[in-house]
Design a protein around this motif. Structure first.
Motif, PDB file in Angstrom:
ATOM      1  N   ALA A 250      55.189  66.089 -28.079  1.00 45.23           N
ATOM      2  CA  ALA A 250      54.781  64.703 -28.339  1.00 45.23           C
ATOM      3  C   ALA A 250      55.677  63.747 -27.573  1.00 45.23           C
ATOM      4  O   ALA A 250      56.831  64.073 -27.252  1.00 45.23           O
ATOM      5  N   LEU A 251      55.148  62.555 -27.299  1.00 42.56           N
ATOM      6  CA  LEU A 251      55.883  61.565 -26.525  1.00 42.56           C
ATOM      7  C   LEU A 251      55.374  60.169 -26.839  1.00 42.56           C
ATOM      8  O   LEU A 251      54.275  59.989 -27.366  1.00 42.56           O
ATOM      9  N   LYS A 252      56.196  59.199 -26.481  1.00 44.72           N
ATOM     10  CA  LYS A 252      55.850  57.782 -26.599  1.00 44.72           C
ATOM     11  C   LYS A 252      55.829  57.206 -25.183  1.00 44.72           C
ATOM     12  O   LYS A 252      56.842  57.203 -24.497  1.00 44.72           O
ATOM     13  N   ASP A 253      54.649  56.760 -24.733  1.00 45.74           N
ATOM     14  CA  ASP A 253      54.487  56.241 -23.377  1.00 45.74           C
ATOM     15  C   ASP A 253      54.433  54.717 -23.445  1.00 45.74           C
ATOM     16  O   ASP A 253      53.458  54.132 -23.922  1.00 45.74           O
ATOM     17  N   PRO A 254      55.484  54.032 -22.955  1.00 44.17           N
ATOM     18  CA  PRO A 254      55.554  52.580 -23.092  1.00 44.17           C
ATOM     19  C   PRO A 254      54.970  51.822 -21.911  1.00 44.17           C
ATOM     20  O   PRO A 254      55.202  52.160 -20.758  1.00 44.17           O
ATOM     21  N   GLY A 255      54.177  50.809 -22.207  1.00 41.64           N
ATOM     22  CA  GLY A 255      53.701  49.893 -21.182  1.00 41.64           C
ATOM     23  C   GLY A 255      52.465  50.354 -20.454  1.00 41.64           C
ATOM     24  O   GLY A 255      52.341  50.183 -19.239  1.00 41.64           O
ATOM     25  N   ILE A 256      51.482  50.889 -21.174  1.00 44.61           N
ATOM     26  CA  ILE A 256      50.295  51.415 -20.504  1.00 44.61           C
ATOM     27  C   ILE A 256      49.233  50.336 -20.323  1.00 44.61           C
ATOM     28  O   ILE A 256      49.261  49.284 -20.952  1.00 44.61           O
ATOM     29  N   SER A 257      48.260  50.667 -19.470  1.00 46.83           N
ATOM     30  CA  SER A 257      47.097  49.809 -19.234  1.00 46.83           C
ATOM     31  C   SER A 257      45.877  50.394 -19.939  1.00 46.83           C
ATOM     32  O   SER A 257      45.895  51.530 -20.422  1.00 46.83           O
ATOM     33  N   ALA A 258      44.806  49.634 -19.952  1.00 47.16           N
ATOM     34  CA  ALA A 258      43.546  50.133 -20.514  1.00 47.16           C
ATOM     35  C   ALA A 258      43.054  51.349 -19.737  1.00 47.16           C
ATOM     36  O   ALA A 258      42.503  52.295 -20.312  1.00 47.16           O
ATOM     37  N   GLU A 259      43.271  51.343 -18.446  1.00 50.28           N
ATOM     38  CA  GLU A 259      42.874  52.465 -17.592  1.00 50.28           C
ATOM     39  C   GLU A 259      43.620  53.745 -17.988  1.00 50.28           C
ATOM     40  O   GLU A 259      43.023  54.832 -18.082  1.00 50.28           O
ATOM     41  N   THR A 260      44.912  53.617 -18.257  1.00 53.44           N
ATOM     42  CA  THR A 260      45.702  54.777 -18.684  1.00 53.44           C
ATOM     43  C   THR A 260      45.233  55.273 -20.044  1.00 53.44           C
ATOM     44  O   THR A 260      45.134  56.483 -20.282  1.00 53.44           O
ATOM     45  N   TRP A 261      44.970  54.340 -20.955  1.00 58.01           N
ATOM     46  CA  TRP A 261      44.470  54.710 -22.286  1.00 58.01           C
ATOM     47  C   TRP A 261      43.187  55.539 -22.175  1.00 58.01           C
ATOM     48  O   TRP A 261      43.052  56.579 -22.819  1.00 58.01           O
ATOM     49  N   ASP A 262      42.291  55.091 -21.336  1.00 62.60           N
ATOM     50  CA  ASP A 262      41.028  55.807 -21.170  1.00 62.60           C
ATOM     51  C   ASP A 262      41.272  57.213 -20.607  1.00 62.60           C
ATOM     52  O   ASP A 262      40.613  58.176 -21.018  1.00 62.60           O
ATOM     53  N   THR A 263      42.206  57.330 -19.681  1.00 60.40           N
ATOM     54  CA  THR A 263      42.498  58.639 -19.096  1.00 60.40           C
ATOM     55  C   THR A 263      43.063  59.593 -20.137  1.00 60.40           C
ATOM     56  O   THR A 263      42.667  60.765 -20.204  1.00 60.40           O
ATOM     57  N   TYR A 264      43.982  59.107 -20.961  1.00 60.56           N
ATOM     58  CA  TYR A 264      44.525  59.949 -22.030  1.00 60.56           C
ATOM     59  C   TYR A 264      43.400  60.481 -22.917  1.00 60.56           C
ATOM     60  O   TYR A 264      43.347  61.670 -23.243  1.00 60.56           O
ATOM     61  N   ARG A 265      42.505  59.612 -23.310  1.00 61.69           N
ATOM     62  CA  ARG A 265      41.427  60.020 -24.210  1.00 61.69           C
ATOM     63  C   ARG A 265      40.477  61.017 -23.535  1.00 61.69           C
ATOM     64  O   ARG A 265      40.001  61.974 -24.166  1.00 61.69           O
ATOM     65  N   GLU A 266      40.239  60.813 -22.251  1.00 60.99           N
ATOM     66  CA  GLU A 266      39.360  61.730 -21.516  1.00 60.99           C
ATOM     67  C   GLU A 266      39.993  63.116 -21.407  1.00 60.99           C
ATOM     68  O   GLU A 266      39.314  64.141 -21.623  1.00 60.99           O
ATOM     69  N   VAL A 267      41.282  63.170 -21.084  1.00 59.14           N
ATOM     70  CA  VAL A 267      41.948  64.466 -20.927  1.00 59.14           C
ATOM     71  C   VAL A 267      42.049  65.175 -22.273  1.00 59.14           C
ATOM     72  O   VAL A 267      41.870  66.391 -22.363  1.00 59.14           O
ATOM     73  N   ALA A 268      42.307  64.411 -23.334  1.00 55.08           N
ATOM     74  CA  ALA A 268      42.338  65.013 -24.676  1.00 55.08           C
ATOM     75  C   ALA A 268      40.963  65.568 -25.051  1.00 55.08           C
ATOM     76  O   ALA A 268      40.852  66.668 -25.608  1.00 55.08           O
TER      77      ALA A 268
END
Length: 598
Positions: A250-268
């Motif tokens: 687990a990790l805490k990723d600070p300072g993301i964009s909406a684009e990064t959020w979408d990528t995380y959800r897609e990969v998950a």
């Protein structure tokens, strides 16, 4: 204090036997036995075995108790004396940007690059492979580890890349160097003014040297072509596997964009993200940005009210108070040092933007119910942040937001007093330091902070004696991501090369390995608002577990740095087994992974 062994044994049996009695109705999916299980529970108990069912920990206890829970279809893992810990956590990892750097940028980190000539050679090789006029990017150089003890310049890069634009980010991420082709594309000349919150380094004649600090970096970095969506997904999945190979879950990723959020959800959703991600939105540098965030993200960003998704979590907002200890841009009460004992006269760094605006942003986000993390490295910046938290919390007492001070490198006595008070009264003001700063960029730090301030860098022992909890992080890819390095650095407090001595930080602020491990497990879990679900090996929590080749509680300090993960479980599934490991897995064999990492 740990209870005597005899009392511990009685307490353990009372607990485990009661649990195993109720658990017998259905067999475990998986059992691990014949090992040493460091639970990191409230008593820091150590068991022999663990049972898992439905992705969660079913029971923890003796070999006999746990093996009794196995059925015909149960996967059996014979640890053969190896040690189990909770999956290690990282409370500050730029996983998303670091994944792209790791896949596409030239690696300029020590020991691959030890001087300017080796840096030039690495860039030249990339230039030969690049299209004519194509961008060349790199990451990881650190002047504190270069033989010349200086930053590279545009002239150094022009010698190997006269036509291709080059942008090389320092390991801290707070400054970088461009060649002349990149400076031309960005329109940076002798007459270009420093942007707010940043600076352009200049030679004696006023010409730009190529080094850009803080917001000035964006003049060049904004021109670098962005990764595609497919590239982002591939990079995230690859780095997740590397985290697993380090026993990290687990990790805490600070300072993301909406684009990064979408990528995380897609990969998950693709089943390729075997780590939990607690993300902080980028809060920008203006009230306008904060108001937009509140309008669009407040309803979904309330980690203290779980949505039930414990995999990709909208956790809060990250803000900046100041800059870097590497570039001497962090906001200080007194002048920075240089070359350890010299003084950078007149340079006390500067705030990232108007401090009163930052205070208003903190107040607005707090009132909107967000968890907030503010980057603050200099002592003056830390004072400003904790006082801003105190003002917001006293005006609107919302306990449980767990606002953090990211890095919190050299807090003053005042800041420590405020942290202790706010943690006690409001469950807020938690330091999220990176112990690996003392190691990986420790020689640069030793030169910049100077002898007196170094003794109070990362004051973990003081935190412990004052009852202040903290959450350990790497700040990857400022430093290597493996949490074992942070555990070791918390105890050892040693710089990488010892340019100014191996004991520049002293020993007064060191902590023992038990405390260090907590900061990368249960205390870090708390800053992800997941302490009831991960961070310790206890019944009912997710079976996020790591198996190690040695027992961190018994090996010499120096060996902590070289711990090797043998197996990792994420939510009860084996996601990594090291090739050649002596761990024996009964049943379907999981795939091996042996990629070499830092």
């Amino acid at each position: 204090m740990l209870m005597p062994r005899s009392l511990w044994r009685c307490a353990w049996l009372a607990t485990s036997l009661g649990l195993s009695s109720s658990a017998r109705a259905q067999a475990a999916d998986l059992v691990l036995f014949n090992g040493k299980v460091i639970t990191v529970d409230s008593a820091d108990r150590v068991a022999e075995a663990v049972a898992v069912r439905g992705g969660k920990i079913l029971a923890v206890g003796t070999n006999a108790e746990i093996r009794a829970l196995a059925g015909p279809a149960t996967q059996r893992v014979d640890l053969q004396g190896l040690t189990v810990t909770p999956g290690l956590l990282d409370a500050h990892s730029h996983f998303s940007s670091g994944a792209l750097d790791r896949m596409f940028a030239v690696d300029l980190a020590y020991p691959a690059v030890k001087d300017i000539a080796e840096l030039q050679a690495a860039v030249a090789a990339k230039v030969r492979a690049a299209a004519v006029g194509g961008w060349v990017t790199g990451r990881g150089w650190d002047e504190g580890k270069l033989a010349e003890r200086r930053m590279p310049s545009a002239a150094d890069l022009d010698a190997v890349s006269p036509r291709n634009p080059v942008w090389l980010t320092n390991t801290t991420g707070h400054y970088g160097v461009a060649n002349s082709a990149a400076l031309r594309l960005a329109g940076i000349t002798e007459g270009t003014k420093d942007p707010a919150g940043g600076s352009i380094d200049r030679a004696a004649d006023g010409a730009p040297t190529g080094v850009l600090k803080e917001t000035a970096q964006q003049l060049v970095s904004r021109l670098v072509p962005k990764a595609t969506a497919a590239q982002r997904r591939r990079a995230f999945a690859a780095l997740a596997r590397e985290f697993n190979a380090e026993g990290m879950t687990a990790l805490k990723d600070p300072g993301i964009s909406a684009e990064t959020w979408d990528t995380y959800r897609e990969v998950a959703a693709e089943g390729k993200l075997p780590v939990r991600v607690f993300a902080l939105w980028s809060g920008g540098r203006s009230m306008a940005t904060v108001k937009q965030l509140i309008a669009t993200r407040a309803a979904m960003t309330r980690p203290y009210e779980s949505t039930g998704d414990d995999h990709v979590i909208a956790g809060g907002v990250k803000l900046f108070a100041d800059g870097s200890g590497g570039s001497r841009t962090a906001w200080m009460h007194d002048d920075w040092n240089k070359d350890h004992t010299g003084v950078d006269t007149g340079n006390r760094g500067y705030p990232a933007f108007d401090p009163d605006t930052l205070r208003a942003m903190i107040r607005a986000l707090h009132e909107a119910g967000f968890h907030i993390g503010v980057h603050a490295i200099g002592d003056r910046a830390i004072d400003w942040v904790v006082d801003s938290y105190a003002e917001a919390l006293n005006a609107d007492p919302q306990p449980g937001r767990r606002h953090s001070i990211i890095h919190a490198n050299i807090p003053t006595d005042h800041a420590i007093d405020v942290m202790a008070d706010l943690q006690r009264r409001f469950d807020a003001a938690y330091p999220e330091p990176s112990a690996t700063f003392m190691w990986w960029i420790g020689d640069t730090y030793a030169g910049n902070f100077g002898p007196a301030r170094l003794l109070r860098l990362d004051p973990f022992h003081t935190f412990e004696t004052r009852g202040i909890r903290w959450a350990g992080g790497s700040d990857f890819d400022v430093t290597p991501f493996a949490s074992r390095y942070g555990i070791w650095a918390s105890v050892a407090r040693e710089p990488a090369l010892g340019t100014y001595g191996k004991d520049v930080y002293g020993r007064a602020e060191a902590v023992d390995v038990h405390t260090a491990l907590r900061s990368f497990t249960i205390w870090a879990a708390r800053q992800l608002f997941l302490e009831k679900k991960i961070g310790s090996v206890e019944v009912g929590k997710y079976a996020d577990l790591a198996v190690w080749d040695r027992d961190p509680y018994s090996v010499p300090t120096a060996q902590l740095k070289d711990m090797q993960c043998q197996m990792t479980l994420f939510q009860g599934k084996v996601v990594f087994v090291r090739e050649g490991s002596k761990v024996t897995v009964g049943g379907a064999a999981p795939s091996s992974h042996t990629r070499s990492i830092h």
